[in-house]
Motif scaffolding. Structure first.
Motif, PDB file in Angstrom:
ATOM      1  N   PHE A 230       0.803  -1.177  -0.017  1.00 32.53           N
ATOM      2  CA  PHE A 230       0.043   0.027   0.055  1.00 32.53           C
ATOM      3  C   PHE A 230       0.894   1.204  -0.041  1.00 32.53           C
ATOM      4  O   PHE A 230       1.058   1.875   0.932  1.00 32.53           O
ATOM      5  CB  PHE A 230      -1.066  -0.101   1.527  1.00 32.53           C
ATOM      6  CG  PHE A 230      -2.176   0.923   1.180  1.00 32.53           C
ATOM      7  CD1 PHE A 230      -2.288   1.908   0.004  1.00 32.53           C
ATOM      8  CD2 PHE A 230      -2.878   0.891   2.117  1.00 32.53           C
ATOM      9  CE1 PHE A 230      -3.348   2.689   0.180  1.00 32.53           C
ATOM     10  CE2 PHE A 230      -4.087   1.670   2.180  1.00 32.53           C
ATOM     11  CZ  PHE A 230      -4.418   2.886   1.011  1.00 32.53           C
ATOM     12  N   ASP A 231       1.789   1.278  -1.060  1.00 31.18           N
ATOM     13  CA  ASP A 231       2.672   2.321  -1.168  1.00 31.18           C
ATOM     14  C   ASP A 231       1.940   3.713  -1.075  1.00 31.18           C
ATOM     15  O   ASP A 231       2.452   4.717  -0.587  1.00 31.18           O
ATOM     16  CB  ASP A 231       3.584   2.377  -2.608  1.00 31.18           C
ATOM     17  CG  ASP A 231       4.434   1.015  -2.576  1.00 31.18           C
ATOM     18  OD1 ASP A 231       4.694   0.613  -1.255  1.00 31.18           O
ATOM     19  OD2 ASP A 231       4.944   0.680  -3.424  1.00 31.18           O
ATOM     20  N   GLU A 232       0.874   4.011  -1.639  1.00 32.44           N
ATOM     21  CA  GLU A 232       0.047   5.282  -1.476  1.00 32.44           C
ATOM     22  C   GLU A 232       0.176   5.621   0.007  1.00 32.44           C
ATOM     23  O   GLU A 232       0.226   6.882   0.350  1.00 32.44           O
ATOM     24  CB  GLU A 232      -1.347   4.842  -2.071  1.00 32.44           C
ATOM     25  CG  GLU A 232      -2.131   6.487  -2.390  1.00 32.44           C
ATOM     26  CD  GLU A 232      -3.279   6.056  -3.139  1.00 32.44           C
ATOM     27  OE1 GLU A 232      -3.642   7.147  -3.490  1.00 32.44           O
ATOM     28  OE2 GLU A 232      -3.877   4.999  -3.052  1.00 32.44           O
ATOM     29  N   LEU A 233      -0.410   4.910   0.892  1.00 31.04           N
ATOM     30  CA  LEU A 233      -0.464   5.136   2.282  1.00 31.04           C
ATOM     31  C   LEU A 233       1.028   5.644   2.943  1.00 31.04           C
ATOM     32  O   LEU A 233       0.939   6.595   3.538  1.00 31.04           O
ATOM     33  CB  LEU A 233      -1.010   3.925   3.080  1.00 31.04           C
ATOM     34  CG  LEU A 233      -1.198   4.324   4.814  1.00 31.04           C
ATOM     35  CD1 LEU A 233      -1.980   5.232   5.116  1.00 31.04           C
ATOM     36  CD2 LEU A 233      -1.680   3.025   5.321  1.00 31.04           C
ATOM     37  N   ILE A 234       1.768   4.574   2.624  1.00 33.62           N
ATOM     38  CA  ILE A 234       3.367   4.836   3.082  1.00 33.62           C
ATOM     39  C   ILE A 234       3.889   6.307   2.546  1.00 33.62           C
ATOM     40  O   ILE A 234       4.359   7.033   3.367  1.00 33.62           O
ATOM     41  CB  ILE A 234       4.249   3.665   2.816  1.00 33.62           C
ATOM     42  CG1 ILE A 234       3.519   2.364   3.139  1.00 33.62           C
ATOM     43  CG2 ILE A 234       5.546   4.091   3.039  1.00 33.62           C
ATOM     44  CD1 ILE A 234       3.805   2.421   4.855  1.00 33.62           C
ATOM     45  N   ALA A 235       3.388   6.587   1.338  1.00 33.47           N
ATOM     46  CA  ALA A 235       4.017   7.868   0.724  1.00 33.47           C
ATOM     47  C   ALA A 235       3.386   8.898   1.595  1.00 33.47           C
ATOM     48  O   ALA A 235       3.844  10.091   1.814  1.00 33.47           O
ATOM     49  CB  ALA A 235       3.744   7.932  -0.794  1.00 33.47           C
ATOM     50  N   ALA A 236       1.830   8.837   1.691  1.00 33.60           N
ATOM     51  CA  ALA A 236       1.025   9.816   2.414  1.00 33.60           C
ATOM     52  C   ALA A 236       1.547  10.235   3.902  1.00 33.60           C
ATOM     53  O   ALA A 236       1.813  11.341   4.128  1.00 33.60           O
ATOM     54  CB  ALA A 236      -0.229   9.352   2.363  1.00 33.60           C
ATOM     55  N   VAL A 237       1.807   9.114   4.589  1.00 30.96           N
ATOM     56  CA  VAL A 237       2.262   9.501   5.971  1.00 30.96           C
ATOM     57  C   VAL A 237       3.566   9.761   6.142  1.00 30.96           C
ATOM     58  O   VAL A 237       4.148  10.211   7.326  1.00 30.96           O
ATOM     59  CB  VAL A 237       1.804   7.886   6.956  1.00 30.96           C
ATOM     60  CG1 VAL A 237       0.281   7.788   6.854  1.00 30.96           C
ATOM     61  CG2 VAL A 237       2.552   6.882   6.609  1.00 30.96           C
ATOM     62  N   SER A 238       4.536   9.454   5.360  1.00 33.69           N
ATOM     63  CA  SER A 238       5.946   9.880   5.289  1.00 33.69           C
ATOM     64  C   SER A 238       6.303  11.050   4.591  1.00 33.69           C
ATOM     65  O   SER A 238       7.289  11.549   4.368  1.00 33.69           O
ATOM     66  CB  SER A 238       6.889   8.839   4.735  1.00 33.69           C
ATOM     67  OG  SER A 238       6.609   8.347   3.741  1.00 33.69           O
ATOM     68  N   SER A 239       5.350  11.914   3.991  1.00 33.44           N
ATOM     69  CA  SER A 239       5.451  13.128   3.369  1.00 33.44           C
ATOM     70  C   SER A 239       5.754  14.124   4.139  1.00 33.44           C
ATOM     71  O   SER A 239       5.473  13.922   5.524  1.00 33.44           O
ATOM     72  CB  SER A 239       4.225  13.487   2.488  1.00 33.44           C
ATOM     73  OG  SER A 239       3.271  13.867   3.361  1.00 33.44           O
ATOM     74  N   PRO A 240       6.655  14.988   3.783  1.00 29.50           N
ATOM     75  CA  PRO A 240       6.965  16.312   4.874  1.00 29.50           C
ATOM     76  C   PRO A 240       5.936  17.015   5.267  1.00 29.50           C
ATOM     77  O   PRO A 240       5.869  17.036   6.661  1.00 29.50           O
ATOM     78  CB  PRO A 240       7.645  17.232   3.755  1.00 29.50           C
ATOM     79  CG  PRO A 240       8.275  16.325   2.700  1.00 29.50           C
ATOM     80  CD  PRO A 240       7.188  15.293   2.511  1.00 29.50           C
ATOM     81  N   ALA A 241       4.627  17.044   4.524  1.00 32.87           N
ATOM     82  CA  ALA A 241       3.526  17.797   4.959  1.00 32.87           C
ATOM     83  C   ALA A 241       2.925  16.669   6.153  1.00 32.87           C
ATOM     84  O   ALA A 241       2.780  17.281   7.162  1.00 32.87           O
ATOM     85  CB  ALA A 241       2.588  18.026   3.950  1.00 32.87           C
TER      86      ALA A 241
ATOM     87  N   ARG B  77       4.420  15.960  13.920  1.00 32.86           N
ATOM     88  CA  ARG B  77       5.452  16.521  14.894  1.00 32.86           C
ATOM     89  C   ARG B  77       4.540  17.821  15.514  1.00 32.86           C
ATOM     90  O   ARG B  77       4.889  17.809  16.812  1.00 32.86           O
ATOM     91  CB  ARG B  77       6.734  17.101  14.141  1.00 32.86           C
ATOM     92  CG  ARG B  77       7.604  16.215  13.795  1.00 32.86           C
ATOM     93  CD  ARG B  77       8.849  16.662  13.579  1.00 32.86           C
ATOM     94  NE  ARG B  77       8.892  17.666  12.470  1.00 32.86           N
ATOM     95  CZ  ARG B  77       8.882  17.386  10.961  1.00 32.86           C
ATOM     96  NH1 ARG B  77       9.014  16.323  10.878  1.00 32.86           N
ATOM     97  NH2 ARG B  77       8.899  18.262  10.237  1.00 32.86           N
ATOM     98  N   SER B  78       3.847  18.290  14.890  1.00 27.76           N
ATOM     99  CA  SER B  78       3.181  19.730  15.509  1.00 27.76           C
ATOM    100  C   SER B  78       1.826  19.188  16.649  1.00 27.76           C
ATOM    101  O   SER B  78       1.547  19.846  17.591  1.00 27.76           O
ATOM    102  CB  SER B  78       2.147  20.326  14.594  1.00 27.76           C
ATOM    103  OG  SER B  78       1.107  19.742  13.972  1.00 27.76           O
ATOM    104  N   ARG B  79       1.741  17.926  16.465  1.00 28.38           N
ATOM    105  CA  ARG B  79       0.712  17.118  17.687  1.00 28.38           C
ATOM    106  C   ARG B  79       1.569  16.409  18.597  1.00 28.38           C
ATOM    107  O   ARG B  79       1.191  15.432  19.285  1.00 28.38           O
ATOM    108  CB  ARG B  79      -0.410  16.287  16.817  1.00 28.38           C
ATOM    109  CG  ARG B  79      -1.539  17.294  16.239  1.00 28.38           C
ATOM    110  CD  ARG B  79      -2.367  16.593  15.298  1.00 28.38           C
ATOM    111  NE  ARG B  79      -3.432  17.304  14.772  1.00 28.38           N
ATOM    112  CZ  ARG B  79      -3.239  18.388  14.255  1.00 28.38           C
ATOM    113  NH1 ARG B  79      -2.063  18.669  13.684  1.00 28.38           N
ATOM    114  NH2 ARG B  79      -4.382  18.964  13.763  1.00 28.38           N
TER     115      ARG B  79
END
Length: 128
Positions: free
Chosen positions: A13-24, A30-32
């Protein structure tokens, strides 16, 4: 929140891994108060780097058991696999379910909707 555990089960599920490891996404985590992101990437092709500035990442494909990762997590983000969802809920952890719409005619949506309806999870897909 100190640690977030992300699991994709035995599939990819590369789409999920890319989403959660994106800088945004990492900035939001981190802000939480999140300082650690543990990624179980299954059979995926995407393997993010192990660490980033001020953020610790652990990346692995499979383990004999995910029980310790679940116990250590303050939040679990998971694909909508029944085993992953039920194991997380048994640990009493907050769970965000991300539907892998590319699997078996989007069958994960049905489980995610029911768990949400019953008040156990929040769910989304990678686009929203």
């Amino acid at each position: 929140m100190k640690s977030v555990f992300v699991t994709v089960g035995t599939t990819s599920f590369d789409e999920l891994i890319a989403a959660v490891s994106s800088p945004a996404a990492e900035q939001v985590l981190r802000s939480r108060g999140c300082r650690q992101l543990v990624l179980q990437i299954g059979r995926g092709a995407l393997q993010p780097p192990l660490s980033a500035a001020a953020f610790v990442r652990e990346v692995f494909r499979f383990k004999e058991s995910l029980a310790e990762d679940l116990r250590s997590a303050d939040l679990v983000i998971s694909h909508a696999g029944a085993g992953s969802c039920l194991e997380t809920l048994e640990e009493g952890k907050p769970l965000l379910v991300v539907i892998n719409e590319k699997l078996m005619n989007n069958h994960q949506l049905e489980l995610a909707r029911q768990l949400h309806k019953d008040g156990h999870v929040l769910y989304c897909n990678c686009r929203y």
